[in-house]
Design a protein around this motif. Structure first.
Motif, mmCIF file in Angstrom:
data_model
loop_
_atom_site.group_PDB
_atom_site.id
_atom_site.type_symbol
_atom_site.label_atom_id
_atom_site.label_comp_id
_atom_site.label_asym_id
_atom_site.label_seq_id
_atom_site.Cartn_x
_atom_site.Cartn_y
_atom_site.Cartn_z
ATOM 1 N N LYS A 111 -42.291 -17.942 14.927
ATOM 2 C CA LYS A 111 -42.037 -19.121 14.090
ATOM 3 C C LYS A 111 -42.499 -18.881 12.658
ATOM 4 O O LYS A 111 -41.785 -19.165 11.696
ATOM 5 C CB LYS A 111 -42.741 -20.345 14.674
ATOM 6 N N ARG A 112 -43.713 -18.346 12.510
ATOM 7 C CA ARG A 112 -44.282 -18.097 11.186
ATOM 8 C C ARG A 112 -43.419 -17.110 10.381
ATOM 9 O O ARG A 112 -43.221 -17.274 9.179
ATOM 10 C CB ARG A 112 -45.707 -17.554 11.353
ATOM 11 N N GLU A 113 -42.870 -16.116 11.049
ATOM 12 C CA GLU A 113 -42.062 -15.096 10.371
ATOM 13 C C GLU A 113 -40.585 -15.472 10.287
ATOM 14 O O GLU A 113 -39.806 -14.746 9.670
ATOM 15 C CB GLU A 113 -42.207 -13.749 11.107
ATOM 16 N N GLY A 114 -40.190 -16.561 10.931
ATOM 17 C CA GLY A 114 -38.789 -16.978 10.907
ATOM 18 C C GLY A 114 -37.896 -16.115 11.776
ATOM 19 O O GLY A 114 -36.692 -16.003 11.541
ATOM 20 N N ILE A 115 -38.475 -15.493 12.792
ATOM 21 C CA ILE A 115 -37.714 -14.626 13.695
ATOM 22 C C ILE A 115 -36.916 -15.493 14.658
ATOM 23 O O ILE A 115 -37.467 -16.379 15.311
ATOM 24 C CB ILE A 115 -38.655 -13.689 14.492
ATOM 25 N N THR A 116 -35.625 -15.219 14.761
ATOM 26 C CA THR A 116 -34.787 -15.997 15.679
ATOM 27 C C THR A 116 -34.185 -15.148 16.792
ATOM 28 O O THR A 116 -33.821 -15.678 17.834
ATOM 29 C CB THR A 116 -33.625 -16.674 14.920
ATOM 30 N N SER A 117 -34.069 -13.832 16.565
ATOM 31 C CA SER A 117 -33.322 -13.001 17.520
ATOM 32 C C SER A 117 -34.084 -11.739 17.888
ATOM 33 O O SER A 117 -34.921 -11.242 17.134
ATOM 34 C CB SER A 117 -31.977 -12.601 16.911
ATOM 35 N N PHE A 118 -33.731 -11.233 19.070
ATOM 36 C CA PHE A 118 -34.304 -9.977 19.553
ATOM 37 C C PHE A 118 -33.240 -9.255 20.370
ATOM 38 O O PHE A 118 -32.531 -9.860 21.176
ATOM 39 C CB PHE A 118 -35.524 -10.239 20.442
ATOM 40 N N ALA A 119 -33.142 -7.950 20.150
ATOM 41 C CA ALA A 119 -32.313 -7.083 20.995
ATOM 42 C C ALA A 119 -33.162 -5.886 21.367
ATOM 43 O O ALA A 119 -33.853 -5.312 20.520
ATOM 44 C CB ALA A 119 -31.053 -6.642 20.260
ATOM 45 N N GLY A 120 -33.151 -5.519 22.627
ATOM 46 C CA GLY A 120 -33.917 -4.369 23.085
ATOM 47 C C GLY A 120 -33.114 -3.540 24.066
ATOM 48 O O GLY A 120 -32.367 -4.083 24.891
ATOM 49 N N TYR A 121 -33.268 -2.228 23.957
ATOM 50 C CA TYR A 121 -32.550 -1.298 24.818
ATOM 51 C C TYR A 121 -33.519 -0.259 25.361
ATOM 52 O O TYR A 121 -34.341 0.284 24.616
ATOM 53 C CB TYR A 121 -31.458 -0.573 24.031
ATOM 54 N N GLU A 145 -22.154 -9.605 18.143
ATOM 55 C CA GLU A 145 -21.685 -8.575 19.070
ATOM 56 C C GLU A 145 -21.575 -7.206 18.407
ATOM 57 O O GLU A 145 -21.887 -6.186 19.019
ATOM 58 C CB GLU A 145 -20.328 -9.009 19.642
ATOM 59 N N SER A 146 -21.159 -7.149 17.138
ATOM 60 C CA SER A 146 -21.010 -5.848 16.465
ATOM 61 C C SER A 146 -22.366 -5.169 16.268
ATOM 62 O O SER A 146 -22.487 -3.941 16.395
ATOM 63 C CB SER A 146 -20.284 -6.001 15.129
ATOM 64 N N THR A 147 -23.402 -5.945 15.976
ATOM 65 C CA THR A 147 -24.753 -5.385 15.836
ATOM 66 C C THR A 147 -25.225 -4.822 17.170
ATOM 67 O O THR A 147 -25.807 -3.727 17.227
ATOM 68 C CB THR A 147 -25.738 -6.459 15.341
ATOM 69 N N LEU A 148 -24.964 -5.551 18.233
ATOM 70 C CA LEU A 148 -25.380 -5.099 19.559
ATOM 71 C C LEU A 148 -24.642 -3.823 19.963
ATOM 72 O O LEU A 148 -25.237 -2.916 20.538
ATOM 73 C CB LEU A 148 -25.151 -6.206 20.589
ATOM 74 N N ARG A 149 -23.356 -3.749 19.661
ATOM 75 C CA ARG A 149 -22.591 -2.523 19.972
ATOM 76 C C ARG A 149 -23.145 -1.341 19.181
ATOM 77 O O ARG A 149 -23.271 -0.238 19.697
ATOM 78 C CB ARG A 149 -21.114 -2.728 19.672
#
Length: 193
Positions: free
Chosen positions: A45-55, A77-81
């Motif tokens: 919340k403090r950093e304004g983080i909204t998303s996470f992707a991990g592989y 979707e393009s970032t995830l690909r």
């Protein structure tokens, strides 16, 4: 940013990254601030983080780590690909670096061994010598290029050594052999592939 804090070492199964490692499956969320699997939602919340992707980083069925990406905007979707396409390359690169480090270590052990270790081609030509072999036989690859292993064996022992080399090459099992080499000393040696 947490290399020295609570996230400096994440155990398998702990937090999102640890779950990815445990399950060996990618994980995506665009609601990090309310996701119960995030260990420090206040930080998000403090950093304004909204998303996470991990592989998971997997090569040769070995888990090497996890690639994780936090973002301040939803991941599409393009970032995830794009992330998915580079994880195998990263894992293979890590594996190659590990293999290179192991090879450097093994070469150091061989080179610094007091035992004589000689690499010979199937035709008997000496292709590598460690320091122990250089000292024992009085050879160096620089000054004795093209020399064969049989060249260090006196004529009376050459047939015995030659037959042993041929057996090792055919059977691919070590063989112990005692012979006298040209400087007059006698040694028991192990011939192995």
């Amino acid at each position: 940013t947490h290399l020295n804090g609570n996230h400096g070492e994440i155990r398998i199964g702990q937090y999102k990254v640890g779950l990815i490692a445990l399950e060996r499956q990618p994980l995506l969320t665009n609601s990090v601030q309310i996701d119960p699997r995030i260990g420090d939602r206040e930080w998000a919340k403090r950093e304004g983080i909204t998303s996470f992707a991990g592989y998971p980083l997997i090569a040769d069925d070995q888990l090497l780590g996890v690639l994780g990406l936090f973002a301040r905007h939803p991941l599409d979707e393009s970032t995830l690909r794009a992330l998915g396409s580079v994880v195998l390359q990263i894992a293979v690169g890590i594996k190659r670096k590990e293999a290179e480090s192991e090879l450097v270590w093994a070469n150091s052990v061989v080179q610094n061994s007091a035992d004589a270790i000689v690499g010979i081609s199937p035709h008997g030509e000496i292709i590598s010598l460690n320091a122990g072999a250089e000292h024992l036989f009085g050879l160096t690859l620089q000054s004795d290029a093209g020399i064969t292993f049989l060249d260090v064996v006196p004529p009376k022992s050459q047939q015995t050594v030659k037959r042993s080399i041929e057996r090792v090459l055919q059977e691919r099992s070590p063989e112990y052999l005692e012979f006298q080499y040209k400087n007059g000393n006698s040694e028991v040696i192990e011939l192995s592939m």
